[in-house]
Design a protein around this motif. Structure first.
Motif, PDB file in Angstrom:
ATOM      1  N   MET A  44     -14.284  59.911 -97.379  1.00  0.00           N
ATOM      2  CA  MET A  44     -13.297  59.181 -98.170  1.00  0.00           C
ATOM      3  C   MET A  44     -12.340  60.150 -98.881  1.00  0.00           C
ATOM      4  N   LEU A  45     -12.857  61.272 -99.336  1.00  0.00           N
ATOM      5  CA  LEU A  45     -12.003  62.282 -99.958  1.00  0.00           C
ATOM      6  C   LEU A  45     -11.014  62.839 -98.938  1.00  0.00           C
ATOM      7  N   ALA A  46     -11.500  63.156 -97.745  1.00  0.00           N
ATOM      8  CA  ALA A  46     -10.613  63.676 -96.696  1.00  0.00           C
ATOM      9  C   ALA A  46      -9.574  62.636 -96.300  1.00  0.00           C
ATOM     10  N   TRP A  47      -9.996  61.361 -96.188  1.00  0.00           N
ATOM     11  CA  TRP A  47      -9.053  60.300 -95.842  1.00  0.00           C
ATOM     12  C   TRP A  47      -7.968  60.171 -96.908  1.00  0.00           C
ATOM     13  N   ALA A  48      -8.356  60.186 -98.180  1.00  0.00           N
ATOM     14  CA  ALA A  48      -7.374  60.026 -99.261  1.00  0.00           C
ATOM     15  C   ALA A  48      -6.377  61.187 -99.280  1.00  0.00           C
TER      16      ALA A  48
END
Length: 191
Positions: free
Chosen positions: A130-134
């Motif tokens: 989720m961090l990478a996606w954001a």
């Protein structure tokens, strides 16, 4: 673990179409219309969330590292910040004036906070993903949209509403975690 990864990929692809491939999305809209595309995206996102939740619940516990106790306090502080930033997009407060992409920034803070207190592989996949996606979404939006005008500075009433809303949402999140069997605070849960 496969369901979790599949859910994460579906989540990223569904969001990524509008952000990273707007011309492809526009072609789909031209062929079948805006409403069916939005409906398909909503169904795909719902499916992604179901896969993520089920995949995370069913994933075997594989310890990667053991977080120290103090990270619980840092997580809770970061969660207050994450909620305040995330909800800023819909409230005319000072925070919205300072942060260009409040929901993505709030998601990044949320993911980082949860990476600090969860040292297992499934958590690293979920919160790291989720961090990478954001981060990728923010880069894509900035490339697609350029630098737009800042929203106004907000109002005193907006600042007050923002503060109260943040505290209420953080309390509800804490209660929901407790209900789900995860005590999000240091120490033992109340009896």
């Amino acid at each position: 673990m496969a369901l979790l990864i599949l859910g994460m990929v579906l989540f990223a692809l569904t969001h990524g179409l509008k952000i990273h491939a707007p011309s492809l999305r526009a072609r789909f809209v031209g062929q079948i219309g805006e409403l069916p595309i939005k409906g398909a995206a909503a169904v795909a996102l719902l499916g992604a969330m179901v896969l993520i939740v089920l995949g995370y619940q069913q994933a075997p516990y594989v310890a990667v590292w053991t977080p120290p106790l103090w990270t619980t306090h840092l997580n809770n502080l970061l969660m207050v910040l994450a909620v305040a930033v995330y909800i800023a997009g819909g409230i005319k407060s000072r925070v919205r004036h300072w942060i260009r992409h409040p929901q993505l920034t709030g998601t990044k803070i949320w993911a980082l906070a949860h990476l600090l207190v969860n040292g297992d592989l499934a958590s690293i996949i979920l919160f790291g993903g989720m961090l990478a996606w954001a981060v990728a979404a923010m880069i894509g939006l900035n490339a697609r949209d350029g630098k737009g005008p800042k929203p106004g500075p907000g109002t005193a009433l907006g600042n007050g509403i923002h503060l109260v809303a943040t505290l209420v949402i953080v309390a509800v999140i804490g209660l929901l975690h407790n209900w789900a069997g995860v005590w999000p605070f240091a120490g033992d849960p109340p009896a």
